[in-house]
Scaffold this motif. Structure first.
Motif, short mmCIF file in Angstrom:
data_model
loop_
_atom_site.label_atom_id
_atom_site.label_comp_id
_atom_site.label_asym_id
_atom_site.label_seq_id
_atom_site.Cartn_x
_atom_site.Cartn_y
_atom_site.Cartn_z
N GLY A 148 -0.58 9.15 6.02
CA GLY A 148 -1.96 8.85 5.63
C GLY A 148 -2.19 7.36 5.46
N THR A 149 -1.22 6.68 4.86
CA THR A 149 -1.34 5.23 4.68
C THR A 149 -1.35 4.51 6.02
OG1 THR A 149 -0.25 5.35 2.53
CG2 THR A 149 -0.26 3.21 3.61
N ALA A 150 -0.50 4.95 6.93
CA ALA A 150 -0.46 4.34 8.26
C ALA A 150 -1.79 4.49 8.98
CB ALA A 150 0.67 4.95 9.09
N LEU A 151 -2.47 5.61 8.76
CA LEU A 151 -3.78 5.83 9.39
C LEU A 151 -4.89 5.04 8.67
CD1 LEU A 151 -3.61 9.68 10.04
CD2 LEU A 151 -3.43 7.86 11.73
N ALA A 152 -4.72 4.82 7.37
CA ALA A 152 -5.75 4.14 6.60
C ALA A 152 -5.91 2.69 7.02
CB ALA A 152 -5.44 4.22 5.11
N LEU A 153 -4.83 2.04 7.42
CA LEU A 153 -4.91 0.63 7.80
C LEU A 153 -5.83 0.40 9.00
CD1 LEU A 153 -1.21 -0.38 7.16
CD2 LEU A 153 -3.21 -1.45 6.10
N PRO A 154 -5.63 1.09 10.13
CA PRO A 154 -6.58 0.89 11.24
C PRO A 154 -7.97 1.41 10.92
CG PRO A 154 -4.99 2.62 11.78
CD PRO A 154 -4.50 1.95 10.54
N LEU A 187 0.84 -1.20 0.00
CA LEU A 187 0.00 0.00 0.00
C LEU A 187 0.87 1.25 0.00
CD1 LEU A 187 -2.89 1.13 0.13
CD2 LEU A 187 -2.72 1.05 2.63
N ARG A 188 1.94 1.26 0.79
CA ARG A 188 2.85 2.41 0.81
C ARG A 188 3.49 2.61 -0.56
NH1 ARG A 188 4.34 0.21 5.85
NH2 ARG A 188 6.21 -0.72 4.93
N HIS A 189 3.87 1.51 -1.20
CA HIS A 189 4.52 1.59 -2.52
C HIS A 189 3.58 2.23 -3.54
CE1 HIS A 189 7.19 0.33 -5.76
NE2 HIS A 189 6.20 -0.32 -6.35
N ILE A 190 2.32 1.82 -3.53
CA ILE A 190 1.36 2.35 -4.50
C ILE A 190 1.09 3.83 -4.24
CG2 ILE A 190 -1.02 2.20 -5.31
CD1 ILE A 190 -0.87 -0.82 -4.72
N THR A 191 0.85 4.17 -2.98
CA THR A 191 0.54 5.58 -2.68
C THR A 191 1.75 6.48 -2.86
OG1 THR A 191 0.92 5.15 -0.32
CG2 THR A 191 -1.34 5.00 -1.12
N ARG A 192 2.94 5.94 -2.63
CA ARG A 192 4.16 6.75 -2.85
C ARG A 192 4.30 7.09 -4.33
NH1 ARG A 192 7.77 3.26 -1.21
NH2 ARG A 192 7.45 3.79 0.97
N ARG A 193 3.98 6.14 -5.18
CA ARG A 193 4.07 6.41 -6.62
C ARG A 193 3.03 7.44 -7.06
NH1 ARG A 193 6.92 3.30 -9.96
NH2 ARG A 193 5.48 3.85 -11.64
N VAL A 223 3.73 -4.06 -6.50
CA VAL A 223 4.38 -4.71 -5.35
C VAL A 223 5.85 -4.30 -5.32
CG1 VAL A 223 4.99 -6.90 -4.29
CG2 VAL A 223 2.79 -6.65 -5.44
N PRO A 224 6.33 -3.76 -4.21
CA PRO A 224 7.72 -3.29 -4.18
C PRO A 224 8.72 -4.44 -4.26
CG PRO A 224 6.74 -3.18 -1.98
CD PRO A 224 5.64 -3.54 -2.93
N PRO A 225 9.67 -4.40 -5.19
CA PRO A 225 10.68 -5.45 -5.27
C PRO A 225 11.56 -5.52 -4.02
CG PRO A 225 11.18 -3.65 -6.80
CD PRO A 225 9.81 -3.41 -6.28
N GLU A 226 11.58 -4.44 -3.24
CA GLU A 226 12.39 -4.43 -2.02
C GLU A 226 11.97 -5.53 -1.04
OE1 GLU A 226 13.02 -0.87 -4.18
OE2 GLU A 226 11.12 -1.73 -3.45
N THR A 227 10.68 -5.90 -1.05
CA THR A 227 10.24 -6.95 -0.14
C THR A 227 10.81 -8.31 -0.55
OG1 THR A 227 8.18 -7.16 -1.42
CG2 THR A 227 8.12 -5.76 0.54
N SER A 228 10.94 -8.56 -1.83
CA SER A 228 11.57 -9.80 -2.29
C SER A 228 13.07 -9.80 -2.00
CB SER A 228 11.32 -9.99 -3.79
OG SER A 228 9.97 -10.30 -4.05
N LYS A 229 13.70 -8.64 -2.15
CA LYS A 229 15.12 -8.55 -1.84
C LYS A 229 15.36 -8.80 -0.34
CE LYS A 229 15.89 -5.12 -5.49
NZ LYS A 229 16.23 -3.69 -5.77
N ALA A 230 14.47 -8.28 0.49
CA ALA A 230 14.61 -8.50 1.94
C ALA A 230 14.42 -9.97 2.29
CB ALA A 230 13.59 -7.64 2.69
#
Length: 316
Positions: free
Chosen positions: A224-230, A209-215, A267-274
Motif C-alpha cells: 500500500g505504501t509503495a502505491l501511495a507514493l505514485p 513512510l514505510r517505517h511509520i505505516t509498519r508501526r 524516522v528509521p534508525p536503519e537509514t542512519s546505520k546504512a
C-alpha cells in the motif's frame, strides 16, 4: 471440496487482499496529505515547555538563554524568511553554524545544540524556510522533504557569505536532514560546508513512510505504501520517491556526526546505520535509547562529547 468452492474461496481471498492493499494505499496517501500540508501539526495541542533544551520550547534566544541575538532576513526565492543570528564570544569571523529544523518544527529546535556551539566560539544562524510561520508559503503549500526547501537553505549560505563567513557547520534535524542533503547535492554553495551534524535525519522519505505505516500494522502495508507514493505524485505533482539523500552524504568529504534514537517512531534508525556503513571513515553515529529527536535527553554526556569532538575536528 468441489472445484467451484475452491474457486470461490480463491476469488474471495483475492478480493480481500485487494481491499487490504487499497485500504493501506488510501491510508498511506491520506497520511502523506495530512503531514505534507502541515494539517497534522496544526491540529496538535502544543504543551507549554519551560526548558529551552527540550524539543517544543518556544521563545527567542534572549528569553531562552540570555544570549544576545539579532533578527535577520534571508532572501529566499519566494521572498524574505526570518532567521535568528546569535553571535559568539571569540568568534574568528570566518566560521558559522547554520541549523535547519524538521517538518512541524521551528528554529528553537536548534537550542539543544546552541549553548555548546556558542561556548566553542561558533556564531549560530537558526533559519526558517517555506511554509514556516513568518516565511513565504510554498506555491503548492506542501513540505517537500528538501526537494524545494534546499533553495531556502542556500539563501542562508548566501547571507553567511555576504557577512564574510566562508566555512559552515551545517546542523540539521529530522526533515532538516533531507533539506541539508538536497542542498549538498544541488547547490553551488555546498563547498562552504566544513562539517555536518544530523539528528534523527530523514534520509529517505519512502523508508520513513514505510517505517511509520509498519508501526501502525496496516495489512499489506508495504504494498500500500509503495502505491501511495505514485498516487501522491499524481494527485499533488510531487515525486517524493526522489526525496532520498543518503548518496549526498556519502559523497560529502568532511566530518559527519549523526545522532539517532533506537526507539525512533518516525524516522528509521536503519537509514542512519546504512549511511555509516557506506561512508566508513570520518563518520560517527551515536545511537541512543531515545525516541525521535530525543538523543540529547536520553544520552546527554555522549551527545556533548561527540559534538565537542566534531567541533574540534573542523578545519580552522
Amino acid at each position: 471440496m468441489s472445484s467451484r468452492w475452491i474457486r470461490r474461496l480463491l476469488t474471495a481471498a483475492a478480493l480481500l487482499a485487494l481491499l487490504a492493499v487499497l485500504g493501506s494505499a488510501w491510508f498511506a496517501h491520506r497520511l502523506m496529505v495530512e503531514v505534507l500540508t502541515g494539517r497534522a501539526f496544526s491540529a496538535l495541542a502544543q504543551p507549554e515547555i519551560d526548558d529551552p533544551l527540550k524539543i517544543g520550547y518556544r521563545g527567542d534566544p534572549g528569553r531562552a538563554f540570555g544570549m544576545a541575538w539579532q533578527d535577520v532576513e534571508l532572501e529566499t526565492p519566494l521572498g524574505p524568511a526570518p532567521a535568528w543570528f546569535i553571535p559568539a564570544p571569540g568568534a574568528d569571523g570566518k566560521r558559522l553554524a547554520i541549523f535547519v529544523h524538521g517538518i512541524g518544527g521551528a528554529r528553537e529546535d536548534g537550542y539543544p545544540f546552541l549553548p555548546q556551539l556558542h561556548q566553542a566560539g561558533l556564531p549560530v544562524l537558526l533559519i526558517t524556510y517555506r511554509n514556516d510561520a513568518g516565511a513565504p508559503p510554498a506555491p503548492d503549500g506542501l513540505h517537500a522533504f528538501g526537494l524545494t526547501e534546499w533553495r531556502d537553505l542556500e539563501a542562508a549560505y548566501d547571507w553567511a557569505k555576504s557577512q564574510g563567513y566562508d566555512s559552515v557547520l551545517l546542523v540539521a534535524a529530522s526533515m532538516g536532514g533531507s533539506i541539508a542533503g538536497q542542498f549538498l547535492a544541488r547547490s553551488d554553495r555546498a563547498g562552504m560546508t566544513a562539517g555536518v551534524v544530523l539528528d534523527a535525519p530523514a534520509l529517505d522519505f519512502p523508508a520513513t513512510l514505510r517505517h511509520i505505516t509498519r508501526r501502525m500494522a496496516l495489512p499489506l502495508g508495504g504494498i500500500g505504501t509503495a502505491l501511495a507514493l505514485p498516487a501522491f505524485g499524481f494527485s499533488h505533482g510531487l515525486d517524493l520517491s526522489q526525496a532520498r539523500v543518503t548518496n549526498a552524504f556519502i559523497a560529502f568529504k568532511g566530518p559527519l556526526l549523526i545522532f539517532h534514537g533506537e526507539a525512533d517512531r518516525i524516522v528509521p534508525p536503519e537509514t542512519s546505520k546504512a549511511l555509516l556503513a557506506a561512508r566508513g571513515g570520518d563518520t560517527v553515529l551515536v545511537l541512543t535509547p531515545g525516541d525521535h529527536l530525543q538523543s540529547r535527553d536520553t544520552a546527554p554526556e555522549r551527545f556533548r562529547t561527540a559534538l565537542a569532538k566534531l567541533i574540534a575536528a573542523l578545519p580552522r
